[in-house]
Design a protein around this motif. Sequence first.
Motif, PDB file in Angstrom:
ATOM      1  N   TYR A 194       8.606   0.621   9.162  1.00 40.91           N
ATOM      2  CA  TYR A 194       9.911   0.601   8.833  1.00 40.91           C
ATOM      3  C   TYR A 194      11.001   1.384   9.039  1.00 40.91           C
ATOM      4  N   GLN A 234       7.539  -7.822   4.447  1.00 42.52           N
ATOM      5  CA  GLN A 234       7.906  -7.981   3.837  1.00 42.52           C
ATOM      6  C   GLN A 234       9.272  -7.658   3.608  1.00 42.52           C
ATOM      7  N   PHE A 237       5.025   2.075  -5.378  1.00 42.41           N
ATOM      8  CA  PHE A 237       4.925   0.776  -5.656  1.00 42.41           C
ATOM      9  C   PHE A 237       4.875   0.250  -7.008  1.00 42.41           C
ATOM     10  N   GLN A 264       2.422  -1.866   9.186  1.00 42.75           N
ATOM     11  CA  GLN A 264       3.726  -2.025   9.633  1.00 42.75           C
ATOM     12  C   GLN A 264       4.982  -0.660   9.885  1.00 42.75           C
ATOM     13  N   GLN A 316       8.496  11.829  -4.933  1.00 43.66           N
ATOM     14  CA  GLN A 316       7.674  11.109  -4.883  1.00 43.66           C
ATOM     15  C   GLN A 316       7.596   9.641  -3.756  1.00 43.66           C
ATOM     16  N   GLY A 317       8.820   9.782  -2.636  1.00 38.55           N
ATOM     17  CA  GLY A 317       7.995   9.195  -1.585  1.00 38.55           C
ATOM     18  C   GLY A 317       8.999   7.087  -2.412  1.00 38.55           C
ATOM     19  N   LEU A 318       8.189   6.441  -1.606  1.00 38.15           N
ATOM     20  CA  LEU A 318       8.354   4.747  -1.763  1.00 38.15           C
ATOM     21  C   LEU A 318       7.043   5.341  -2.588  1.00 38.15           C
ATOM     22  N   PHE A 352       8.852   4.697   8.363  1.00 36.76           N
ATOM     23  CA  PHE A 352       8.277   5.343   7.266  1.00 36.76           C
ATOM     24  C   PHE A 352       6.777   3.962   8.327  1.00 36.76           C
ATOM     25  N   PHE A 364       3.037   3.111   1.404  1.00 35.45           N
ATOM     26  CA  PHE A 364       4.177   4.573   2.318  1.00 35.45           C
ATOM     27  C   PHE A 364       3.751   5.086   2.248  1.00 35.45           C
ATOM     28  N   GLU A 403      -1.210  -1.825   4.552  1.00 38.43           N
ATOM     29  CA  GLU A 403      -1.790  -2.720   3.939  1.00 38.43           C
ATOM     30  C   GLU A 403      -3.154  -3.170   4.108  1.00 38.43           C
ATOM     31  N   ASN A 409      -0.163  -7.639  -8.687  1.00 39.32           N
ATOM     32  CA  ASN A 409      -0.456  -6.400  -8.753  1.00 39.32           C
ATOM     33  C   ASN A 409       0.746  -5.488  -9.543  1.00 39.32           C
ATOM     34  N   GLU A 442       4.358  -6.850  -8.340  1.00 35.79           N
ATOM     35  CA  GLU A 442       4.399  -7.709  -7.129  1.00 35.79           C
ATOM     36  C   GLU A 442       4.453  -9.199  -8.329  1.00 35.79           C
ATOM     37  N   ARG A 499       5.621   9.061   4.214  1.00 34.32           N
ATOM     38  CA  ARG A 499       6.742  10.159   3.479  1.00 34.32           C
ATOM     39  C   ARG A 499       7.963   9.833   4.300  1.00 34.32           C
ATOM     40  N   GLN A 545      -1.826   6.236   0.843  1.00 38.00           N
ATOM     41  CA  GLN A 545      -1.433   6.743   1.826  1.00 38.00           C
ATOM     42  C   GLN A 545      -1.300   7.044   3.088  1.00 38.00           C
ATOM     43  N   TYR A 591       9.653  -1.511  -5.944  1.00 39.39           N
ATOM     44  CA  TYR A 591       9.547  -0.241  -5.398  1.00 39.39           C
ATOM     45  C   TYR A 591      10.408   0.419  -5.363  1.00 39.39           C
ATOM     46  N   SER A 611       7.956  -7.835  -4.876  1.00 37.33           N
ATOM     47  CA  SER A 611       7.138  -7.171  -5.001  1.00 37.33           C
ATOM     48  C   SER A 611       8.958  -6.368  -5.267  1.00 37.33           C
ATOM     49  N   ARG A 646       0.265  -5.732  -1.642  1.00 36.41           N
ATOM     50  CA  ARG A 646       0.747  -3.701  -1.838  1.00 36.41           C
ATOM     51  C   ARG A 646       0.866  -2.898  -0.819  1.00 36.41           C
ATOM     52  N   LEU A 647       1.924  -2.346  -0.426  1.00 40.33           N
ATOM     53  CA  LEU A 647       1.935  -1.728   0.862  1.00 40.33           C
ATOM     54  C   LEU A 647       1.824  -0.288  -0.167  1.00 40.33           C
TER      55      LEU A 647
END
Lengths: 113, 114
Positions: free
Chosen positions: B35, A102, A45, B33, A41-43, B88, B104, B92, A56, A48, B106, B3, A35, A33, B101-102
């Motif tokens: 991180y 992940q 996606f 999850q 905007q942060g993280l 973070f 996340f 999922e 995805n 994938e 901020r 999110q 990112y 995947s 697809r995760l």
Amino acid sequence: KAGVTQTPRYLIKTRGQQVTLSCSPISGHRSVSWYQQTPGQGLQFLFEYFSETQRNKGNFPGRFSGRQFSNSRSEMNVSTLELGDSALYLCASSLGLSQETQYFGPGTRLLVL
Amino acid sequence: SQQGEEDPQALSIQEGENATMNCSYKTSINNLQWYRQNSGRGLVHLILIRSNEREKHSGRLRVTLDTSKKSSSLLITASRAADTASYFCATEGGRGSTLGRLYFGRGTQLTVWP
């Protein structure tokens, strides 16, 4: 086992150019995947890949594309770079099943001037 | 949006104190999850908690999940300066999402002072 590796680690490009980033997953992992991380905007996606197929896709323009090879290594390409594409690009690998961890690589920091 | 949202955005504590970070999300999930990220580097996986679990421990980490409130918390006990990082939460699965697809949040920036 070796972790996820990404190359290059740092990259400087100018607007309008294109760039290719590479990701090698953990051995045996079939899912990769991508990112994008920015302060604003942060993280987010990107997409994938699983067994060479895009499974995805996030909400990014068509300038962002990727592919996966038979050895599970993946590349992402950004064409016609814009200033806003400056970001940390992270890839993550997993076995590709549900309910899994992940594992992320160190990222490629792209600066577009 | 699926999110997650972490709270607080920033947390500053002394070594030895406990740090608690919260995460809220909006839709049903398969798992959540946590991180950690040090200074814009890659993310390090800390812990995964499934939707049918309520609490998990890993070393100095304790994670709780309340699916009725759509929230999770991460507790780091006896914090150390090396715990300084961004944390973070990522969700999922669940209705309307796609496998692998995760989503996340901020993040919470934790600073632990020696």
